[in-house]
Every structure is written in C-alpha cells, then in structure tokens.
Design an enzyme around this catalytic site. Sequence first.
Site, short mmCIF file in Angstrom:
data_model
loop_
_atom_site.label_atom_id
_atom_site.label_comp_id
_atom_site.label_asym_id
_atom_site.label_seq_id
_atom_site.Cartn_x
_atom_site.Cartn_y
_atom_site.Cartn_z
N ASP A 18 96.07 -15.30 98.75
CA ASP A 18 95.98 -15.74 100.26
C ASP A 18 95.90 -14.59 101.38
O ASP A 18 96.60 -13.52 101.06
CB ASP A 18 96.61 -16.88 100.78
CG ASP A 18 96.18 -17.77 102.08
OD1 ASP A 18 94.98 -17.40 102.27
OD2 ASP A 18 96.80 -18.49 102.62
N HIS A 35 87.86 -9.77 100.74
CA HIS A 35 87.72 -10.18 99.46
C HIS A 35 87.53 -9.12 98.44
O HIS A 35 88.02 -9.18 97.22
CB HIS A 35 86.56 -11.31 99.21
CG HIS A 35 86.68 -12.37 100.11
ND1 HIS A 35 87.98 -13.07 100.09
CD2 HIS A 35 85.85 -13.00 101.15
CE1 HIS A 35 87.66 -13.98 101.06
NE2 HIS A 35 86.69 -14.06 101.69
N ARG A 69 83.15 -23.39 102.87
CA ARG A 69 82.93 -22.00 103.72
C ARG A 69 81.71 -22.03 104.00
O ARG A 69 80.64 -22.41 103.20
CB ARG A 69 83.67 -20.84 103.12
CG ARG A 69 85.27 -21.16 102.61
CD ARG A 69 85.87 -19.95 102.57
NE ARG A 69 87.32 -20.02 102.29
CZ ARG A 69 88.46 -19.32 102.21
NH1 ARG A 69 87.95 -18.20 102.42
NH2 ARG A 69 89.52 -19.70 102.32
N LEU A 129 98.34 -10.72 77.15
CA LEU A 129 98.74 -11.78 78.45
C LEU A 129 97.24 -12.90 78.42
O LEU A 129 96.05 -12.30 78.30
CB LEU A 129 98.24 -10.85 79.71
CG LEU A 129 98.08 -11.47 81.07
CD1 LEU A 129 99.59 -12.07 81.36
CD2 LEU A 129 97.52 -10.49 82.10
C1 FPP Z 1 92.13 -16.31 100.15
O1 FPP Z 1 91.64 -15.47 101.22
C2 FPP Z 1 91.40 -15.80 98.99
C3 FPP Z 1 90.35 -16.67 98.41
C4 FPP Z 1 89.78 -17.91 99.05
C5 FPP Z 1 89.52 -16.01 97.21
C6 FPP Z 1 90.42 -15.33 96.32
C7 FPP Z 1 89.49 -14.48 95.51
C8 FPP Z 1 89.39 -12.96 95.15
C9 FPP Z 1 90.54 -12.38 95.41
C10 FPP Z 1 88.33 -12.53 94.58
C11 FPP Z 1 87.93 -13.14 93.22
C12 FPP Z 1 88.68 -13.40 92.31
C13 FPP Z 1 88.82 -12.85 90.99
C14 FPP Z 1 89.77 -13.39 89.84
C15 FPP Z 1 87.79 -11.80 90.49
P1 FPP Z 1 91.17 -16.08 102.70
O2 FPP Z 1 89.86 -15.97 102.68
O3 FPP Z 1 91.34 -17.53 102.61
O4 FPP Z 1 92.04 -15.60 103.57
P2 FPP Z 1 92.33 -15.95 105.00
O5 FPP Z 1 93.16 -17.21 104.87
O6 FPP Z 1 92.95 -14.90 105.73
O7 FPP Z 1 91.13 -16.32 105.87
#
Ligand code: FPP
Length: 247
Positions: A18, A35, A69, A129
């Site tokens: 997050d 991201h 989103r 893993l």
């Molecule tokens: C949360 O940050 C993160 C996500 C919703 C997506 C996580 C995805 C990745 C790291 C990339 C793809 C994954 C893989 C396994 C390749 P947020 O956007 O909710 O952040 P915020 O709460 O600060 O808005």
Amino acid sequence: MVKPDLTVIPKHVAIIMDGNGRWANQRGLPRTIGHTKGVEAVREAVKAAGEAGVEYLTLFAFSSENWSRPETEVTDLLGLMRRFIRRDLAELHRSNVRIRIIGDRRNLQGDLLPMLLEAEETTRANSGLTLVIAFNYGSRNEILRVIERLAVDVAAGLLRPEDIDAAMIDGRLDTAGIPDPDLIIRTSGEERLSNFLLWQAAYSEFLFIPDFWPDFDRQMFFDALKTYAARERRFGGLTTKPAAVAG
Ligand code: FPP
C-alpha cells in the site's frame, strides 16, 4: 545489512503493498510512477524472500475492488502486471520460483489472465519460493465461491451439511495447498486487512509499516522477519514456541 534470525523464518509471508499513490503525490509525480516504483519493490521482496528461505510469498497485486479506480489507473496497473510477467517470468523461472495465482477467474476478459495462468503453468514444477499473486482477489468473494460449491454438492446429495469442516473449506479456497500466512505485512501506515485472506489470517501475525510500498526494500523485509522472530505465537493455547519452528 542486518540478516534475520534464520532459525525462526515464517513459512508464508503475505503483503498488502500500500502507498504507491501517496509516495508519488509526495513527490509531485503522477500515481502511475508510484505503481511503476512499486514493481521494483516487488522484485526486491521476491529476492529477499527467496534469500531468507521464506517458502511462500503472497502479494496483493489487484483486488476485486480495484476495478472501481479511474479507468486510466486500472489500465496502468494491468499494464504493469502484464509487463512484469513478460519481463520477469524467464528470470523467475530460472530462479526456481513457482507462481500461483489466486482470485476470481470468472468473467475476466483480455489477455492478462491467460498470461498469468501460463506463468503458473510454466513454473508449476519449480521447487523454490512460491510467489502467490492475488489478482482480482477479494476474500469474501473467495469464501462465497467455496460456499456456493459446497451448497451445490449438498444439493446433489454428495455431501451432508454436518460433514462440512474447516479442512474442506481450506481445500476449496484459491489458496488450497498453501499454508496459512504466518506474517501479514501492510505498508503505508494503514492498519486494515481490506478483504485480504480473511479465513487464512486466523492466526497470522500482523506488521504495519509506516513506509510507502515503493520504499520497501530488502532491509525492511529482513527487519520484518526479525520482528516476527521475536513474537510469541499461541494459536489460542499456551505454547510459547514460535510457529515456524513449531511447524
Ligand atoms: C496500493 O497503492 C497498491 C496497489 C493498489 C497495487 C499494487 C500493485 C503493484 C505494486 C504493481 C503490480 C504488481 C505486481 C505483482 C507486478 P495505492 O495506489 O492504493 O496507494 P495509495 O493508498 O497511496 O493511493
């Protein structure tokens, strides 16, 4: 680099990644950059988990709620995942990583699900893993799908309601065959489970880290393992033995 106590390594670590958006906002950058950086942190986490001897690493990559989103952000996230599979699959395979996908596979369109399933198939026989990618995942949805299937079996006379037990549910969840997470980490300072592994988290240890996901690195992973090693797990009983050594 402080390496964790290798005698009490959790078998299964699950992470709610997050804070990508806030990481970007803080720097005046578009969320998509957060991201993109988040994917780099994914690579770090996979390497660190393998190095530490963690057997299962589950990453909450895309929740069933993330579809709400803005369309551009959804497209960005799916694009990043697609690129991750394209670019990293060969390397993950070489590193003996086995990929498992959890989440609702119904009604998904496009090429991403087939790509993820192919990654799962390609790496099926690997013995290192296990990287569990939660995609279109929501825990209530997962549990509901199990209930639906059990109800069908009961209606067909294949199963008596009184015979339904926890093992039967375990075996029908998307995580069938994967041990429950010993440690669940959430970055960004939020302290919620957000519909992640609700059934499986019954006895998990939780660790909430203030840092945003793009800043998560090997040292933070090892520090998390160190914190875990110092915890006392009881599973409702009185034992003081840490789970990973208790089995
Ligand atoms: C949360 O940050 C993160 C996500 C919703 C997506 C996580 C995805 C990745 C790291 C990339 C793809 C994954 C893989 C396994 C390749 P947020 O956007 O909710 O952040 P915020 O709460 O600060 O808005």
